[in-house]
Design an enzyme around this catalytic site. Sequence first.
Site, mmCIF file in Angstrom:
data_model
loop_
_atom_site.group_PDB
_atom_site.id
_atom_site.type_symbol
_atom_site.label_atom_id
_atom_site.label_comp_id
_atom_site.label_asym_id
_atom_site.label_seq_id
_atom_site.Cartn_x
_atom_site.Cartn_y
_atom_site.Cartn_z
ATOM 1 C CE LYS A 11 6.943 -25.080 -20.152
ATOM 2 N NZ LYS A 11 7.074 -25.485 -18.722
ATOM 3 C CE1 TYR A 51 10.060 -30.073 -19.442
ATOM 4 C CE2 TYR A 51 8.266 -30.666 -20.914
ATOM 5 C CZ TYR A 51 9.030 -29.702 -20.265
ATOM 6 O OH TYR A 51 8.751 -28.372 -20.453
ATOM 7 C CG PHE A 59 6.396 -32.179 -11.608
ATOM 8 C CD1 PHE A 59 6.940 -32.075 -12.879
ATOM 9 C CD2 PHE A 59 7.207 -31.900 -10.509
ATOM 10 C CE1 PHE A 59 8.267 -31.705 -13.064
ATOM 11 C CE2 PHE A 59 8.543 -31.527 -10.687
ATOM 12 C CZ PHE A 59 9.064 -31.433 -11.968
ATOM 13 N NE ARG A 104 8.553 -20.413 -16.506
ATOM 14 C CZ ARG A 104 9.567 -21.251 -16.369
ATOM 15 N NH1 ARG A 104 10.539 -20.975 -15.522
ATOM 16 N NH2 ARG A 104 9.605 -22.372 -17.069
ATOM 17 C CG ASN A 114 6.066 -22.921 -16.141
ATOM 18 O OD1 ASN A 114 5.939 -23.450 -17.234
ATOM 19 N ND2 ASN A 114 7.025 -23.246 -15.296
ATOM 20 C CG HIS A 117 11.603 -25.583 -21.921
ATOM 21 N ND1 HIS A 117 11.950 -26.347 -20.842
ATOM 22 C CD2 HIS A 117 12.642 -25.657 -22.798
ATOM 23 C CE1 HIS A 117 13.157 -26.876 -21.058
ATOM 24 N NE2 HIS A 117 13.595 -26.469 -22.239
ATOM 25 C CD GLU A 128 16.239 -28.404 -23.345
ATOM 26 O OE1 GLU A 128 16.048 -28.925 -22.232
ATOM 27 O OE2 GLU A 128 16.068 -27.182 -23.545
HETATM 28 P P1 ADP Z 1 12.084 -24.860 -15.492
HETATM 29 O O1 ADP Z 1 11.051 -24.997 -16.612
HETATM 30 O O2 ADP Z 1 12.000 -23.531 -14.816
HETATM 31 O O3 ADP Z 1 13.481 -25.217 -15.966
HETATM 32 P P2 ADP Z 1 11.998 -27.487 -14.202
HETATM 33 O O4 ADP Z 1 13.003 -27.923 -15.232
HETATM 34 O O5 ADP Z 1 12.323 -27.739 -12.771
HETATM 35 O O6 ADP Z 1 11.673 -25.917 -14.351
HETATM 36 O O7 ADP Z 1 10.606 -28.194 -14.495
HETATM 37 C C1 ADP Z 1 10.152 -28.396 -15.808
HETATM 38 C C2 ADP Z 1 8.695 -28.032 -15.871
HETATM 39 O O8 ADP Z 1 7.955 -28.940 -15.054
HETATM 40 C C3 ADP Z 1 8.332 -26.650 -15.323
HETATM 41 O O9 ADP Z 1 8.549 -25.593 -16.238
HETATM 42 C C4 ADP Z 1 6.856 -26.837 -15.011
HETATM 43 O O10 ADP Z 1 6.059 -26.780 -16.198
HETATM 44 C C5 ADP Z 1 6.839 -28.263 -14.471
HETATM 45 N N1 ADP Z 1 6.998 -28.297 -13.004
HETATM 46 C C6 ADP Z 1 8.138 -28.064 -12.284
HETATM 47 N N2 ADP Z 1 7.923 -28.178 -10.978
HETATM 48 C C7 ADP Z 1 6.615 -28.510 -10.834
HETATM 49 C C8 ADP Z 1 5.776 -28.779 -9.716
HETATM 50 N N3 ADP Z 1 6.250 -28.739 -8.460
HETATM 51 N N4 ADP Z 1 4.476 -29.084 -9.952
HETATM 52 C C9 ADP Z 1 3.990 -29.143 -11.218
HETATM 53 N N5 ADP Z 1 4.723 -28.915 -12.327
HETATM 54 C C10 ADP Z 1 6.022 -28.588 -12.130
HETATM 55 MG MG MG Z 2 14.214 -27.042 -16.678
#
Ligand code: ADP
Ligand code: MG
Length: 140
Positions: A11, A51, A59, A104, A114, A117, A128
């Site tokens: 990212k 997304y 968010f 992370r 973070n 992805h 994807e």
């Molecule tokens: P992951 O990337 O671990 O699969 P998610 O698919 O739930 O997590 O979320 C996609 C991305 O959205 C996360 O990697 C992060 O960058 C962002 N994100 C998720 N939850 C939050 C939150 N509570 N606040 C801000 N950004 C978030």
């Molecule tokens: Mg995800």
Amino acid sequence: MPVERTLSIIKPDATERNITGKIIDRFEEAGLRIVAQKKIKLSVQRAEKFYEVHRERPFFSDLVKFMSSGAIIVQVLEGENAILKNREVMGATNPEEAAEGTIRKDFAVSIEANSVHGSDGPETAVEEINFFFKEEEIVT
Ligand code: ADP
Ligand code: MG
């Protein structure tokens, strides 16, 4: 164990800090092989599309802004059990909850920024990968 492919993104927070090599090293150390890779910048529209499943989440607009704010590296990683293995190497979404030694835990700035992805299952992995790569761009 099955050989799988998964979609990985390094990212903007990580490309900005010039730590992509450190992150890639974690994948390779875990036995994941980079079979496709490119550095790109997402438009707001492309980030929204990627997304889409999170559109209703609070968010979403911040996430789209962040993911289109700078360079990213998109990769196809291949290996035994690659989807789950990559998720393990990445660690939990929230770096405060991520296990010791995960990407992370070691590199993320926040729950949003973070650093990485990774696809969350076989169907999303295919979707994807196809979102970013043509078959002929994947070289084993
Ligand atoms: P992951 O990337 O671990 O699969 P998610 O698919 O739930 O997590 O979320 C996609 C991305 O959205 C996360 O990697 C992060 O960058 C962002 N994100 C998720 N939850 C939050 C939150 N509570 N606040 C801000 N950004 C978030
Ligand atoms: Mg995800």
